[in-house]
Design a protein around this motif. Structure first.
Motif, short mmCIF file in Angstrom:
data_model
loop_
_atom_site.label_atom_id
_atom_site.label_comp_id
_atom_site.label_asym_id
_atom_site.label_seq_id
_atom_site.Cartn_x
_atom_site.Cartn_y
_atom_site.Cartn_z
N GLY A 199 45.93 40.42 48.24
CA GLY A 199 44.45 40.24 48.10
C GLY A 199 43.89 40.36 49.71
O GLY A 199 44.53 40.21 50.68
N THR A 202 43.55 43.79 46.03
CA THR A 202 43.97 44.11 44.68
C THR A 202 43.17 43.16 43.71
O THR A 202 42.46 42.46 44.39
CB THR A 202 45.69 43.54 44.21
N ARG A 203 43.12 43.51 42.43
CA ARG A 203 42.19 42.80 41.62
C ARG A 203 42.98 41.72 40.59
O ARG A 203 43.93 42.25 40.20
CB ARG A 203 41.34 43.82 40.82
N ASP A 205 41.54 40.71 37.09
CA ASP A 205 40.36 40.92 36.14
C ASP A 205 39.19 41.59 37.16
O ASP A 205 39.45 42.34 37.73
CB ASP A 205 39.83 39.75 35.52
N SER A 206 38.06 40.94 37.24
CA SER A 206 36.88 41.86 37.85
C SER A 206 36.63 41.21 39.22
O SER A 206 35.60 41.66 39.95
CB SER A 206 35.72 41.31 37.09
N ARG A 207 37.62 40.34 39.69
CA ARG A 207 37.15 39.95 41.34
C ARG A 207 38.48 39.98 42.01
O ARG A 207 39.58 40.66 41.58
CB ARG A 207 37.09 38.69 41.22
N ALA A 208 38.49 40.09 43.42
CA ALA A 208 39.44 40.33 44.22
C ALA A 208 40.37 39.10 44.07
O ALA A 208 40.25 37.93 43.89
CB ALA A 208 38.85 40.33 45.70
#
Ligand code: MN
Length: 248
Positions: A199, A202-203, A205-208
């Protein structure tokens, strides 16, 4: 005791660095927060020093060597302050290939200085360069002088076997497991597996992704290994303990 391991994350690249450190420490995630330039070291060292589970690594990212090769001097000066080194390594991808000679020079220096110092743990980047990274580790950092964790490894099964013979560990994230050939995963012994998120690159879902999301890599890993999540979690924690155990 921590309950999860994120052995490669960039906490200083989140919008609120301090809060990101607090969150993973409070959640009990052993987190190695890597840096991309030694100029970031001081703040990383200051913010992680009072934590229980967060450790900062001193790095010079191969993708930045084109503009920052001279910072190797600062990197060397700061090394006595930490046991952890990263992000370092080589990137032979098309965007960074122009600096490949400079990268080899910087990474070579990193390995030599770590071998001389002893007892360092390195988080190593090896995009399109697994073989050369392993050649350099074999030549310059004997296993009794330092330990290497290959971050987001994308080499072949034979590269993986060779890395295992050289004593390397592997920090594994969820995105990389999606693409990894079963033969590559099968060539890594369970005792050498750690988890990571990388991080915020990478994701989740829709966040970092954040260190707490290392649980996702663990879940996928457990499925691929045909074991349960608690078993896989226990395995990763035991591997972390072995990695961190001082040899001297
Ligand atoms: Mn990284």
């Amino acid at each position: 005791m921590p309950n999860l391991v994120d052995f490669h994350c960039h906490l200083d690249l989140y919008p609120d660095f301090e809060r990101a450190v607090e969150r993973c420490d409070a959640a009990g995630v052993f987190t190695l927060t890597v840096t991309t330039t030694p100029k970031a070291w001081r703040r990383n060292a200051d913010l992680t020093a009072p934590t229980k589970h967060v450790r900062a690594a001193l790095g010079l990212h191969p993708q930045l060597v084109a503009d920052r090769a001279s910072e190797i001097t600062l990197w060397e000066k700061l090394l006595p302050e930490t046991r952890y080194v990263g992000e370092v390594g080589l990137d032979a991808g098309p965007r960074f290939y122009a600096s490949f000679d400079a990268q080899k020079k910087a990474f070579g220096r990193v390995l030599d200085v770590c071998a001389e110092a002893g007892d360092k743990i390195l988080s190593v980047h090896s995009v399109r360069a697994a073989k050369i990274v392993l050649d350099m580790i074999e030549a310059r950092l004997p296993p009794d002088r330092g330990r290497v964790v290959l971050h987001w490894f994308t080499g072949s099964a034979s590269d993986a076997r060779r890395a295992v013979d050289l004593g390397c560990y592997f920090s594994i994230n969820e995105a990389m497991l999606d693409k990894m050939k079963p033969a590559v995963l099968a060539s890594i012994p369970r005792e050498r597996m750690l988890t990571e998120t990388d991080g915020p690159f990478t994701r989740a879902d829709s966040r970092a992704a954040e260190p707490i999301d290392a649980g996702r890599a663990l879940k996928t890993l457990a499925r691929l290994l045909g074991t349960t999540e608690p078993e896989a979690g226990g395995m990763v924690m035991a591997n972390l303990r072995h990695l961190l155990a001082r040899t001297a």
